[in-house]
Scaffold this motif. Structure first.
Motif, PDB file in Angstrom:
ATOM      1  N   PRO A 360       0.641  -1.161  -0.094  1.00  0.00           N
ATOM      2  CA  PRO A 360       0.182  -0.075   0.064  1.00  0.00           C
ATOM      3  C   PRO A 360       0.923   1.308  -0.102  1.00  0.00           C
ATOM      4  CG  PRO A 360       0.048  -1.080   2.391  1.00  0.00           C
ATOM      5  CD  PRO A 360       0.875  -1.768   1.292  1.00  0.00           C
ATOM      6  N   MET A 361       2.187   1.057   0.231  1.00  0.00           N
ATOM      7  CA  MET A 361       3.005   2.201   0.235  1.00  0.00           C
ATOM      8  C   MET A 361       4.022   2.230  -0.880  1.00  0.00           C
ATOM      9  SD  MET A 361       1.891   3.848   3.107  1.00  0.00           S
ATOM     10  CE  MET A 361       3.210   4.658   3.897  1.00  0.00           C
ATOM     11  N   HIS A 362       3.727   1.606  -2.064  1.00  0.00           N
ATOM     12  CA  HIS A 362       4.639   1.603  -2.871  1.00  0.00           C
ATOM     13  C   HIS A 362       3.991   1.944  -4.355  1.00  0.00           C
ATOM     14  CE1 HIS A 362       8.636   0.208  -4.789  1.00  0.00           C
ATOM     15  NE2 HIS A 362       7.777  -0.346  -5.982  1.00  0.00           N
ATOM     16  N   PRO A 363       4.852   2.761  -4.886  1.00  0.00           N
ATOM     17  CA  PRO A 363       6.193   3.302  -4.856  1.00  0.00           C
ATOM     18  C   PRO A 363       5.959   4.600  -3.893  1.00  0.00           C
ATOM     19  CG  PRO A 363       5.226   4.261  -6.932  1.00  0.00           C
ATOM     20  CD  PRO A 363       4.237   3.312  -6.410  1.00  0.00           C
ATOM     21  N   GLY A 364       4.685   5.020  -3.449  1.00  0.00           N
ATOM     22  CA  GLY A 364       4.728   6.106  -2.588  1.00  0.00           C
ATOM     23  C   GLY A 364       3.680   6.067  -1.549  1.00  0.00           C
ATOM     24  N   PRO A 365       3.606   6.609  -0.456  1.00  0.00           N
ATOM     25  CA  PRO A 365       2.582   6.616   0.553  1.00  0.00           C
ATOM     26  C   PRO A 365       1.036   6.946   0.033  1.00  0.00           C
ATOM     27  CG  PRO A 365       4.022   8.550   0.972  1.00  0.00           C
ATOM     28  CD  PRO A 365       4.463   7.656  -0.021  1.00  0.00           C
ATOM     29  N   ASP A 366       1.211   7.661  -0.963  1.00  0.00           N
ATOM     30  CA  ASP A 366      -0.294   8.024  -1.442  1.00  0.00           C
ATOM     31  C   ASP A 366      -0.678   7.210  -2.682  1.00  0.00           C
ATOM     32  OD1 ASP A 366       1.416   8.822  -3.448  1.00  0.00           O
ATOM     33  OD2 ASP A 366       0.391  11.012  -3.725  1.00  0.00           O
TER      34      ASP A 366
END
Length: 680
Positions: A360-366
C-alpha cells in the motif's frame, strides 16, 4: 451528502462519540435501505419509520425478515424453499430447506444487463498496469474455466484451492469453482508452506490454482519451491493450474510436472451465457472453507453454505455498504483474508471491485489514493493501521487527488479510534460517510457496521446490522447498555458456519462459540452498545492476536518458533495501545545454556517470515524463566495480556488456577517497569 457538514475540520482533540457527519436528506432517501423500507411498507404492510424499528423487527421476526430478503432480491432457486428456518437454535438451525441456489450465478446476474464494456473489475498490481475486465469478459472467462473444471473431473463437493495473488484470475477461479458446485478455499502467496499445509491438508483438495510468485514493495518473491513442496504434501491433488505471474512468458516449471498452464486451460471456445448451466446446490451445500487464525491448534476449517452466504451478502452489500450498479468498491486485502471474499461480493450489487496486489506504500505513501482517484472509487476500504501510516507520512489525499466520486470509507479489520475518523474528515473530505465494521471470518460478514441513513460519531460503529441479534454481556451474563461487555449473539442467522471440516459431533464448533453460554454465540470481542444503538469494539477478549488489521493465531507462531532447538517454550500477546496502535511482544523460555542474543532474535524473525508471514513477527522478544500455565495445561495468554494492559492483578489472574503461581510475577514486574511504554 451532509446537511450540516462541519464548517471546518474537526479539532485534533476529537472526543469519542463526538458528532462528525449526518447524511443529506436526498442521500438518505436514495439509499438502498430506504428503498427497502418503502418496499416493506408497500409489499408487506410494515411501517418501520427508522433504522431502530427496522433492526428490532429483523431480530424478533426472524423468518419474515429473511423471507423478505429472499423476495426483495428475487433469489433464483431451482426449487422453492419449504421454510425459512427450522428452529430458533444455535448451532444447527437449517436455513431455506428445499432450496437449490448457486452463489456464482447471482454474482454474474448483472452481466445480462451490463452495458458493453462496463467494468466488473478494475485491477492493478506492482507487475501489471491499471486495466479493466468487463462484465462480458468476466462471464466469458468464468464459463470457460467452469467447463474446463468439469472436464477435469471436478464435481459438486470437490475442494478447489488457491495459492494466488489478488488478481482477476483468482476471482475467475473462485467464481468458476462455485459455479460447478466445487468448494473453494484460498491462501495468500506470502503464506509459508507450513501455514498453507495446516489449512489445505485438512480438506483434501482435488485442484490447486498456483502462481510462480508475487511482488511486494518492488521486490519479487518466487513461490516455485513452495508450490512444489505444498503439492508433494497434498496427496489428494489431481491437478495444478499454473499462472506464470512474475514471469508471464515462462511455462510450467520442471518441479511441478502435473501442472496445466492457465493460458492453455483458457484457450477454449466461448460458452454462451444462455447455454451454461450453473450447479444449483442444496441449501446445506458448502460454498467455501475459510480458516481461523489457529489460536488453539490447527486453524479451524469453517464451512459456510451457498444460500446462507448469498442472503447475508445481498443484505450486507446493498443495505449496509450501499453499493449500486456501476459503483467501484476498493478494499486493501490479500486473498488470505475474508475481506477479499467480501470485495468480490460487490458484484452482487452490479457494482465493480477494485483489485490491487502489492504494497500500500509503494512506490509512494499516497499510491492507494491515486488508485482511488483513477478508478473513481465510491467506496474505499482499509484497516486503521493504514490511516496511521497515512498520518505519519503527512498526507492530505483530499487536496492532492480528485476524490469527488468518493462517498464512503469502510474501516475494518481492527477497532477504529476517534482519531481514525478525525483523520478522514480533516485530510480526505468533510462530506464523507466514514464507517467502521466488525464481524469475522466465522460469519464472513459483520455483526455491527454501517447504515447510510444514520449520523457518524467519532470512533463509533453506527449500529447493529440487520438480522444480527447482538448484546453486550457483563461478567454476570446480564445484557448491559453503555458498559463494556462480551459480544454475544442471541439468535441464529444464515451465514453461521454449517460446521467445521472434520469436526466429529461439532465438538470444536460448540467449544469455540457456545461453551460460555449454551445456545448463545460468544464471539470473543469486547463491545459497548450505547443508548442510541451505536457500538464500540475494544479488541479481543480471547487470545487471538489482532495486528495490522489481520487476526493471527498464537498456535501457528508457537509451532514455528518452538521448532528451534534453543526454545523450550513461548508465549505471545498483542496489546491495543492509545491512538489505535499495537504492541506484540513474545516471551521465550530458553533451554539451558542458551541466551537471547541478536543472532537468535534474527533467526526467530527469519523463520516466522518464511514459515508464516511478515505479520507474524513480534515487535519485541524477551527471555523469561517460566511460561505461565493454568492447572489444565493452557498457556495463560489472556491473563498476561490483561496484566500488560494495566488490569488489576487480582482481576487479571487467579494464582490458584496456575501450575506455578510464581511464573506470573515476571510479567507483573515487567508491566511496572514499562508502564509508560505500555500506555502508548
Amino acid at each position: 451528502m451532509a446537511d450540516d457538514a462541519p464548517a471546518s475540520a474537526p479539532s485534533p482533540g476529537v472526543r469519542e462519540g463526538q458528532w462528525l457527519w449526518s447524511p443529506r436528506a436526498e442521500f438518505a432517501a436514495a439509499s438502498n435501505i430506504a428503498h427497502y423500507q418503502r418496499w416493506l411498507k408497500s409489499e408487506r404492510g410494515l411501517d418501520l419509520p427508522d433504522y431502530s424499528a427496522l433492526h428490532q423487527w429483523s431480530v424478533t421476526e426472524i423468518a419474515p425478515f429473511w423471507a423478505s430478503i429472499w423476495d426483495y432480491f428475487d433469489v433464483q432457486s431451482a426449487t422453492p424453499y419449504a421454510r425459512v428456518f427450522d428452529e430458533r437454535k444455535m448451532p444447527g438451525a437449517r436455513w431455506f430447506e428445499g432450496s437449490r441456489v448457486n452463489y456464482a450465478e447471482h454474482l454474474l446476474r448483472h452481466e445480462a444487463v451490463a452495458a458493453d464494456g462496463e467494468a466488473a473489475f478494475h485491477h492493478l498490481t506492482e507487475t501489471r498496469p491499471l486495466a479493466q475486465m468487463s462484465w462480458q469478459q468476466l462471464g466469458r472467462q468464468v464459463r470457460i474455466l467452469a467447463t474446463q473444471l468439469r472436464a477435469l473431473g471436478v464435481v459438486p463437493g470437490d475442494r478447489v484451492v488457491s495459492y494466488m495473488p489478488n488478481v482477476p484470475e483468482t476471482a475467475v477461479a473462485m467464481i468458476a469453482t462455485l459455479a460447478v458446485g466445487g468448494v473453494w478455499s484460498s491462501a495468500a502467496p506470502e503464506f509459508g508452506v507450513k501455514t498453507v499445509i495446516d489449512r489445505f491438508s485438512q480438506i483434501a483438495p482435488k485442484v490447486m490454482f498456483a502462481c510462480d510468485g508475487y511482488r511486494f514493495g518492488g521486490k519479487d518473491f518466487s513461490r516455485v519451491d513452495e508450490v512444489a513442496e505444498i503439492a508433494s504434501r497434498l496427496p489428494s491433488l489431481g491437478c495444478i493450474v499454473w499462472l506464470p505471474y512474475l514471469q508471464p512468458a515462462s511455462g510450467v516449471p520442471d518441479k511441478i510436472p502435473q501442472a496445466l498452464l492457465w493460458s492453455t486451460l483458457m484457450d477454449q471456445p466461448d460458452v454462451p451465457r444462455e447455454q451454461f448451466v450453473y450447479e444449483r446446490v442444496p441449501f446445506d451445500h458448502p460454498i467455501w472453507v475459510v480458516f481461523s487464525s489457529g489460536t488453539t491448534g490447527l486453524p479451524k476449517a469453517i464451512v459456510h453454505s451457498h444460500v446462507g452466504v448469498l442472503v447475508e451478502h445481498l443484505k450486507l452489500m446493498h443495505f449496509h455498504l450501499n453499493l449500486r450498479p456501476g459503483a467501484p468498491m476498493f478494499f486493501y486485502s490479500t486473498t488470505g483474508w475474508m475481506m477479499w471474499n467480501l470485495l468480490i461480493a460487490a458484484l452482487l450489487t452490479g457494482g465493480s471491485a477494485v483489485l490491487y496486489d502489492g504494497s500500500p506504500m509503494h512506490p509512494g505513501p499516497d499510491f492507494l489514493w491515486q488508485l482511488a482517484a483513477r478508478t473513481r472509487c465510491v467506496s474505499f476500504g482499509a484497516s486503521p493501521t493504514f490511516v496511521q501510516m497515512m498520518e505519519k507520512a503527512g498526507l492530505k489525499p483530499g487536496s492532492d487527488h480528485d476524490l469527488s466520486a468518493l462517498e464512503s470509507i469502510v474501516v475494518a479489520g481492527s477497532p477504529s479510534t476517534p482519531e481514525t475518523f478525525d483523520w478522514f474528515y480533516r485530510c480526505v473530505k468533510q462530506d464523507l460517510w466514514v464507517t467502521s465494521q466488525s464481524g469475522g471470518t466465522e460469519i464472513c460478514s459483520g455483526f455491527v457496521g454501517a447504515v447510510p441513513t444514520l449520523p457518524v460519531y467519532a470512533g463509533e460503529i453506527q449500529a447493529l446490522m440487520l438480522g444480527m441479534d447482538v448484546q453486550a454481556w457483563n461478567d454476570d451474563g446480564v445484557s448491559v447498555v453503555d458498559e463494556v461487555g462480551e459480544l454475544m449473539v442471541m439468535s441464529p442467522f444464515p451465514s453461521m458456519p454449517l460446521y467445521f471440516w472434520n469436526d466429529d459431533g461439532d465438538q470444536r464448533y460448540r467449544d469455540s462459540y457456545f461453551a460460555h453460554a449454551p445456545g448463545v454465540w460468544r464471539h470473543g470481542d469486547y463491545i459497548k452498545i450505547n443508548a442510541r444503538g451505536g457500538c464500540y469494539i475494544y479488541g479481543r477478549s480471547d487470545s487471538t492476536l489482532n495486528r495490522y488489521g489481520v487476526r493471527i493465531g498464537t498456535a501457528e507462531i508457537y509451532r514455528c518458533v518452538e521448532q528451534l532447538p534453543e526454545i523450550a517454550d513461548s508465549l505471545i500477546v498483542c496489546c491495543e495501545l492509545a491512538g489505535g496502535r499495537y504492541f506484540m511482544p513474545m516471551f521465550l523460555q530458553l533451554r539451558a545454556g542458551h541466551v537471547l542474543d541478536d543472532g537468535l532474535r534474527e533467526r526467530i524473525s527469519r523463520k516466522l517470515r518464511a514459515d508464516c508471514s511478515p505479520r507474524h513477527v513480534p515487535d519485541q522478544l524477551y527471555a523469561v524463566e517460566l511460561i505461565p500455565y493454568t492447572l489444565t495445561g493452557k498457556k495463560m495468554e489472556l491473563p498476561v495480556r490483561k496484566i500488560l494492559m494495566g488490569w488489576p492483578v487480582e482481576k487479571a489472574v487467579s494464582r490458584d488456577a496456575m501450575m506455578q503461581p510464581a511464573a506470573i510475577d515476571w510479567f507483573i514486574d515487567f508491566t511496572q517497569r514499562n508502564s509508560e511504554m505500555l500506555k502508548g
